[in-house]
Write a protein that holds these residues in place. Sequence first.
Motif, PDB file in Angstrom:
ATOM      1  N   LEU A 122       0.767  -1.232   0.015  1.00  0.00           N
ATOM      2  CA  LEU A 122      -0.095  -0.043   0.010  1.00  0.00           C
ATOM      3  C   LEU A 122       1.078   1.211  -0.060  1.00  0.00           C
ATOM      4  O   LEU A 122       0.626   2.252  -0.674  1.00  0.00           O
ATOM      5  N   VAL A 123       1.848   1.217   0.792  1.00  0.00           N
ATOM      6  CA  VAL A 123       2.812   2.449   0.801  1.00  0.00           C
ATOM      7  C   VAL A 123       3.472   2.544  -0.547  1.00  0.00           C
ATOM      8  O   VAL A 123       3.648   3.827  -0.879  1.00  0.00           O
ATOM      9  N   GLU A 124       3.673   1.433  -1.326  1.00  0.00           N
ATOM     10  CA  GLU A 124       4.455   1.927  -2.769  1.00  0.00           C
ATOM     11  C   GLU A 124       3.474   2.523  -3.597  1.00  0.00           C
ATOM     12  O   GLU A 124       3.612   3.155  -4.449  1.00  0.00           O
ATOM     13  N   LEU A 125       2.001   1.493  -3.309  1.00  0.00           N
ATOM     14  CA  LEU A 125       1.051   2.393  -4.260  1.00  0.00           C
ATOM     15  C   LEU A 125       0.707   4.016  -4.005  1.00  0.00           C
ATOM     16  O   LEU A 125       0.838   4.800  -4.829  1.00  0.00           O
ATOM     17  N   GLN A 126       0.980   4.390  -2.503  1.00  0.00           N
ATOM     18  CA  GLN A 126       0.710   5.615  -2.499  1.00  0.00           C
ATOM     19  C   GLN A 126       1.694   6.644  -2.739  1.00  0.00           C
ATOM     20  O   GLN A 126       1.537   7.558  -3.406  1.00  0.00           O
ATOM     21  N   THR A 127       2.905   6.021  -2.690  1.00  0.00           N
ATOM     22  CA  THR A 127       3.878   6.777  -3.323  1.00  0.00           C
ATOM     23  C   THR A 127       3.989   6.965  -4.641  1.00  0.00           C
ATOM     24  O   THR A 127       4.239   8.000  -5.411  1.00  0.00           O
ATOM     25  N   ALA A 128       3.793   5.816  -5.469  1.00  0.00           N
ATOM     26  CA  ALA A 128       3.726   5.882  -7.145  1.00  0.00           C
ATOM     27  C   ALA A 128       2.751   6.664  -7.563  1.00  0.00           C
ATOM     28  O   ALA A 128       2.842   7.524  -8.407  1.00  0.00           O
ATOM     29  N   LEU A 129       1.504   6.921  -7.048  1.00  0.00           N
ATOM     30  CA  LEU A 129       0.516   7.483  -7.333  1.00  0.00           C
ATOM     31  C   LEU A 129       0.162   8.917  -6.519  1.00  0.00           C
ATOM     32  O   LEU A 129      -0.996   9.608  -6.705  1.00  0.00           O
ATOM     33  N   ASN A 130       1.235   9.245  -5.797  1.00  0.00           N
ATOM     34  CA  ASN A 130       1.170  10.490  -5.135  1.00  0.00           C
ATOM     35  C   ASN A 130      -0.347  10.883  -4.315  1.00  0.00           C
ATOM     36  O   ASN A 130      -0.916  11.761  -4.371  1.00  0.00           O
TER      37      ASN A 130
END
Length: 331
Positions: A122-130
Amino acid sequence: MKNIFFKSTLFTIVLLFFACSDTDNLVIDNVTDNTTSGGILRTLEESTDLPIGLPDSAVHLLLEIQDAEDGNLSDKINVYASFTDIVNAGTNNRDEVLMGTIPSSAFILGNRLPQAEVNVTLVELQTALNLTSDDFTGGDRFVIRVELVFKDGRRWSNDNASQTVLGNLFLNSPFVYDANVICPVPEDYLVGNYLMEKTSAEEDPFFPAFGQAFSSTGQIVNITASGSQRNFEFSYYPDPLGTQTGQTDPGFASSYNMKLTFLCGNIEALGTIMTGSLGCGSGSIGQKNAIPPSQYDLSNDTVVIVNILDFEPDGGCDTGNYPVTLRFTKQ
């Protein structure tokens, strides 16, 4: 309609013969023999729930790479992600971005065919999608898309796969996965044997020729849990000849899987044929949840009502969908 259904039923019998053979290799042979012009990513494992408030949660997929040369045509898998802001009507939507690439050197040798693991936190998704934690909540959705790239540059994903591949539970190669931000649901909620009955009056577009698509007398289904999802197998068009007044053909008793997803008060539904196809030449008839979706109450699973749209999609029959209300009664 009759001829299409009959041909599809024969295909189902052939496919079931392979699926029930002695070794998994026969299953692989059967699928591979039918994918000589392209490639598929067969889903072997899938975990896509993202519980709200748990930042360590992640999407996990185990994919089997299938092409005409047992995976040797395949070069890599691209993994993409986007975000759909359902709760706030698209305010925080994010377009698709590339999350990463899995090269063929990272493929795992499975049962003759290579496999690949997709793990996205979820953290990676948040980072990639701002996205900040305030930009999404329970009921919103991340969308994961995978793309198989051949060594010659050809690419295979949901935009160029056939409806037979995308809508077939046996092939199980959708290329796109909904990763729902969920509110936790007790593991024993809506689990076990239930009587499923059609309680709505409207019938399918071909009634009464083939009997009822969903029987009003009901059938017992066994519902199993996987996170916020519930799955069960049911018989679609189950009526024997003579069951309904005006029925001219037997029911086709096709095996379907229904997936119910609990999304913070709402029930999403997706019905998919398990083997073969059933339709009028363009994929298979399916089911989706009605709009607005049904609601659920965690304090009561004795009787649960689910509203769906049958013939969604309509399998090329040009009939459009119609509403169905299903009542599930604990046994």
